[in-house]
Structures are given as C-alpha cells and as structure tokens.
Motif scaffolding. Sequence first.
Motif, PDB file in Angstrom:
ATOM      1  N   GLN A 174     -23.059  26.105 -26.037  1.00  0.00           N
ATOM      2  CA  GLN A 174     -23.254  27.389 -25.908  1.00  0.00           C
ATOM      3  C   GLN A 174     -22.371  28.186 -24.918  1.00  0.00           C
ATOM      4  O   GLN A 174     -22.530  28.775 -23.967  1.00  0.00           O
ATOM      5  N   GLU A 175     -20.909  27.591 -24.893  1.00  0.00           N
ATOM      6  CA  GLU A 175     -20.127  28.349 -24.041  1.00  0.00           C
ATOM      7  C   GLU A 175     -18.882  29.000 -25.008  1.00  0.00           C
ATOM      8  O   GLU A 175     -18.697  28.445 -26.080  1.00  0.00           O
ATOM      9  N   SER A 176     -18.118  29.837 -24.422  1.00  0.00           N
ATOM     10  CA  SER A 176     -17.019  30.514 -24.969  1.00  0.00           C
ATOM     11  C   SER A 176     -15.761  30.056 -24.996  1.00  0.00           C
ATOM     12  O   SER A 176     -15.729  29.152 -23.944  1.00  0.00           O
ATOM     13  N   GLN A 177     -15.033  30.233 -26.074  1.00  0.00           N
ATOM     14  CA  GLN A 177     -13.535  29.804 -25.779  1.00  0.00           C
ATOM     15  C   GLN A 177     -12.864  30.225 -24.452  1.00  0.00           C
ATOM     16  O   GLN A 177     -13.004  31.405 -24.434  1.00  0.00           O
ATOM     17  N   GLY A 178     -12.424  29.200 -23.744  1.00  0.00           N
ATOM     18  CA  GLY A 178     -11.847  29.558 -22.620  1.00  0.00           C
ATOM     19  C   GLY A 178     -12.622  29.666 -21.470  1.00  0.00           C
ATOM     20  O   GLY A 178     -12.203  29.877 -20.331  1.00  0.00           O
ATOM     21  N   ARG A 179     -13.974  29.475 -21.669  1.00  0.00           N
ATOM     22  CA  ARG A 179     -14.684  29.394 -20.422  1.00  0.00           C
ATOM     23  C   ARG A 179     -15.646  28.182 -20.549  1.00  0.00           C
ATOM     24  O   ARG A 179     -16.834  27.865 -20.129  1.00  0.00           O
ATOM     25  N   GLU A 180     -14.846  27.050 -20.671  1.00  0.00           N
ATOM     26  CA  GLU A 180     -15.448  25.420 -21.000  1.00  0.00           C
ATOM     27  C   GLU A 180     -15.940  25.004 -19.377  1.00  0.00           C
ATOM     28  O   GLU A 180     -14.670  25.236 -18.520  1.00  0.00           O
ATOM     29  N   THR A 181     -16.744  24.617 -19.241  1.00  0.00           N
ATOM     30  CA  THR A 181     -17.244  23.896 -18.146  1.00  0.00           C
ATOM     31  C   THR A 181     -16.739  22.601 -17.907  1.00  0.00           C
ATOM     32  O   THR A 181     -16.826  21.832 -16.696  1.00  0.00           O
ATOM     33  N   LYS A 182     -16.436  21.868 -19.103  1.00  0.00           N
ATOM     34  CA  LYS A 182     -15.831  20.485 -18.896  1.00  0.00           C
ATOM     35  C   LYS A 182     -14.595  20.366 -19.314  1.00  0.00           C
ATOM     36  O   LYS A 182     -14.261  20.460 -20.826  1.00  0.00           O
ATOM     37  N   PRO A 183     -13.649  20.048 -18.764  1.00  0.00           N
ATOM     38  CA  PRO A 183     -12.170  20.101 -19.013  1.00  0.00           C
ATOM     39  C   PRO A 183     -11.849  18.718 -19.725  1.00  0.00           C
ATOM     40  O   PRO A 183     -12.728  17.840 -19.454  1.00  0.00           O
ATOM     41  N   THR A 184     -10.837  18.649 -20.467  1.00  0.00           N
ATOM     42  CA  THR A 184     -10.478  17.297 -21.056  1.00  0.00           C
ATOM     43  C   THR A 184      -9.112  16.843 -20.696  1.00  0.00           C
ATOM     44  O   THR A 184      -8.987  15.710 -20.941  1.00  0.00           O
ATOM     45  N   PHE A 185      -8.534  17.775 -20.044  1.00  0.00           N
ATOM     46  CA  PHE A 185      -7.067  17.336 -19.626  1.00  0.00           C
ATOM     47  C   PHE A 185      -7.003  17.817 -18.305  1.00  0.00           C
ATOM     48  O   PHE A 185      -7.215  19.007 -17.833  1.00  0.00           O
ATOM     49  N   PHE A 186      -6.177  16.741 -17.498  1.00  0.00           N
ATOM     50  CA  PHE A 186      -5.623  17.273 -16.130  1.00  0.00           C
ATOM     51  C   PHE A 186      -4.295  16.970 -16.004  1.00  0.00           C
ATOM     52  O   PHE A 186      -3.701  15.755 -16.169  1.00  0.00           O
ATOM     53  N   HIS A 187      -3.661  18.091 -15.885  1.00  0.00           N
ATOM     54  CA  HIS A 187      -2.124  18.140 -15.692  1.00  0.00           C
ATOM     55  C   HIS A 187      -1.881  17.208 -14.500  1.00  0.00           C
ATOM     56  O   HIS A 187      -2.280  17.515 -13.206  1.00  0.00           O
ATOM     57  N   ARG A 188      -0.835  16.277 -14.605  1.00  0.00           N
ATOM     58  CA  ARG A 188      -0.338  15.296 -13.688  1.00  0.00           C
ATOM     59  C   ARG A 188      -1.882  14.685 -12.896  1.00  0.00           C
ATOM     60  O   ARG A 188      -1.541  14.518 -11.766  1.00  0.00           O
ATOM     61  N   LYS A 189      -2.807  14.624 -13.760  1.00  0.00           N
ATOM     62  CA  LYS A 189      -3.928  13.892 -13.247  1.00  0.00           C
ATOM     63  C   LYS A 189      -4.500  14.633 -12.229  1.00  0.00           C
ATOM     64  O   LYS A 189      -5.263  14.061 -11.217  1.00  0.00           O
ATOM     65  N   ASN A 190      -4.446  15.891 -12.001  1.00  0.00           N
ATOM     66  CA  ASN A 190      -4.669  16.723 -10.781  1.00  0.00           C
ATOM     67  C   ASN A 190      -5.950  17.730 -11.378  1.00  0.00           C
ATOM     68  O   ASN A 190      -6.025  18.395 -12.249  1.00  0.00           O
ATOM     69  N   SER A 191      -7.100  17.568 -10.440  1.00  0.00           N
ATOM     70  CA  SER A 191      -8.391  18.085 -10.916  1.00  0.00           C
ATOM     71  C   SER A 191      -8.284  19.686 -10.799  1.00  0.00           C
ATOM     72  O   SER A 191      -9.162  20.424 -10.990  1.00  0.00           O
ATOM     73  N   GLN A 192      -7.209  20.295  -9.924  1.00  0.00           N
ATOM     74  CA  GLN A 192      -6.975  21.567  -9.701  1.00  0.00           C
ATOM     75  C   GLN A 192      -6.298  22.116 -10.793  1.00  0.00           C
ATOM     76  O   GLN A 192      -6.237  23.363 -10.842  1.00  0.00           O
ATOM     77  N   THR A 193      -5.792  21.361 -11.743  1.00  0.00           N
ATOM     78  CA  THR A 193      -5.091  21.769 -12.993  1.00  0.00           C
ATOM     79  C   THR A 193      -5.708  21.267 -14.002  1.00  0.00           C
ATOM     80  O   THR A 193      -5.118  20.471 -14.657  1.00  0.00           O
ATOM     81  N   SER A 194      -6.809  21.659 -14.497  1.00  0.00           N
ATOM     82  CA  SER A 194      -7.699  20.906 -15.603  1.00  0.00           C
ATOM     83  C   SER A 194      -7.780  21.960 -16.713  1.00  0.00           C
ATOM     84  O   SER A 194      -8.238  22.969 -16.343  1.00  0.00           O
ATOM     85  N   TYR A 195      -8.046  21.392 -17.896  1.00  0.00           N
ATOM     86  CA  TYR A 195      -8.075  22.711 -18.905  1.00  0.00           C
ATOM     87  C   TYR A 195      -8.955  21.954 -20.048  1.00  0.00           C
ATOM     88  O   TYR A 195      -8.909  20.561 -20.328  1.00  0.00           O
ATOM     89  N   HIS A 196      -9.317  22.416 -21.091  1.00  0.00           N
ATOM     90  CA  HIS A 196      -9.976  22.057 -22.296  1.00  0.00           C
ATOM     91  C   HIS A 196      -8.924  22.238 -23.207  1.00  0.00           C
ATOM     92  O   HIS A 196      -9.001  23.302 -23.925  1.00  0.00           O
ATOM     93  N   ILE A 197      -8.496  21.335 -23.765  1.00  0.00           N
ATOM     94  CA  ILE A 197      -7.617  21.465 -24.878  1.00  0.00           C
ATOM     95  C   ILE A 197      -7.659  20.412 -25.997  1.00  0.00           C
ATOM     96  O   ILE A 197      -6.962  20.245 -26.997  1.00  0.00           O
TER      97      ILE A 197
END
Length: 236
Positions: A174-197
């Motif tokens: 029950q999460e909206s697109q763009g407001r995901e609490t569980k990221p799937t991707f970590f740019h350069r394996k950095n937790s500060q640049t994580s996204y759900h893609i």
Amino acid sequence: MKITTWNCAGALRKKFDFLETLESDIYIIQECEEPHKSNNPNYKDWAKNHLWIGDTKNKGLGIFAKPEIQLEKLDWSNVFQDHTVKHFLPCRVNESFQLLGVWTHRNNSPNFGYIGQFWKYLQTNMTNFEEIIVGGDFNSNVIWDQWDRWWNHSDVVKTLEEKGIKSLYHQHFQESQGRETKPTFFHRKNSQTSYHIDYLFASSKFHQNLQLIEVSESEEWLKISDHFPLTAIFKF
C-alpha cells in the motif's frame, strides 16, 4: 510458484549459487551472460532450462526456470515506428500464463531511453498483455517524470492499470509510486543514493493469489550487485 527478478550486474556464472538460496521457480535476470556461450560448465548446467536475448554474449536478459517448468518464447514485436526497442523477452509458462522479462535500455535514443523503450513496446504489444506477469529492471521511477513528456513512468503505470495490470509491491505494501520504503537499486552501492527501479507488475489473477512479495535486503547481495532481488510467491 515463486518468481524473482534481479539485475546481477554481470558474471552470473559466479553468482547463481546466491540465487539458489532463494529457491525460486523462475528467475528473470538482467545483465547476465548467454549460457550456451559460457565456458563455465556449472553455469551451463544450472541454466539448462532458459531463454536469453542480448547484444553481446556477455550481457543480456535471461529467464531461467526449474527443469520441470515449460518456457515457450513468444514472437512479439520489438519495433515501433521503425525503431527497435530493447530488451524485452516474452514467453508462456506451462501453457498457463504469460511472462515478460524486462531490462530497459538507453538504446542510443535521445528521447526514448529506458522507460521510453517500454512505453514504445506497450504501444506495439498491449493487446497481447493478458494473464501476464511483467518483471525486471525498468531503470525508472515516478520521481524522474518530466512535465513535458507523455511517456513518463506515471503514464506507463496508468496504461498498465487500464489493462488491470498493477505493481505487486505497491499493491501489497500500500505504497504510492515514488514513495517506496524498500529500494531495489543502490547507485555505486551507496545507501544514500538508493531507488526503487525493479518491478513485478501482474494481472488481477496474480494479485488475488499473491502470498508474499519481498525485497531481499542484505549487505551480502550488495557485495555482488548494486541491485536487491525482488521476489513474489503465488498460490495457484
């Protein structure tokens, strides 16, 4: 049935044993090498029931299944207005339902990279989308929508929903697109640049039979890829 999508970030021949810990029936894997052309006999044996597409033998999109599962590749068009899009791998599973593997690509397109590739694929193949699961690395999120573009992530989600195809993750949590609490991707394996893609979209039948959907959140996965696996379990 248990289905997992994961971008392995290459060299799946060295990582497929990690997938075995998930014990899934079907894996949709992005950035994997072609099993038939691999020099690794263990990888070949593990991948003996698979479908695969790609530009080079070292990096493509594969669907891997347990030996008893039937995979039948479907002949869907990947051309829209003289433009060939990539990478999309449609198949029928056990003569029962359709499965579409996705790894969207920039594809040297100045205007229709990534989610634009999938938008074009939808324009050509939307009539085929019946009793279907669509899974993979879309390289996209609603947070990157652009106001003057008609093929944004939001537009694609809306088009799918008009066919009764919705994101299993977003419906379940029950999460909206763009407001995901569980990221799937970590740019350069950095937790500060994580996204759900990474996504698993599915027709209503699969939502009704969904038992579990989860992101495998573990530092162990980040040691071998910049993506976490996304897994759904269905009761048929």
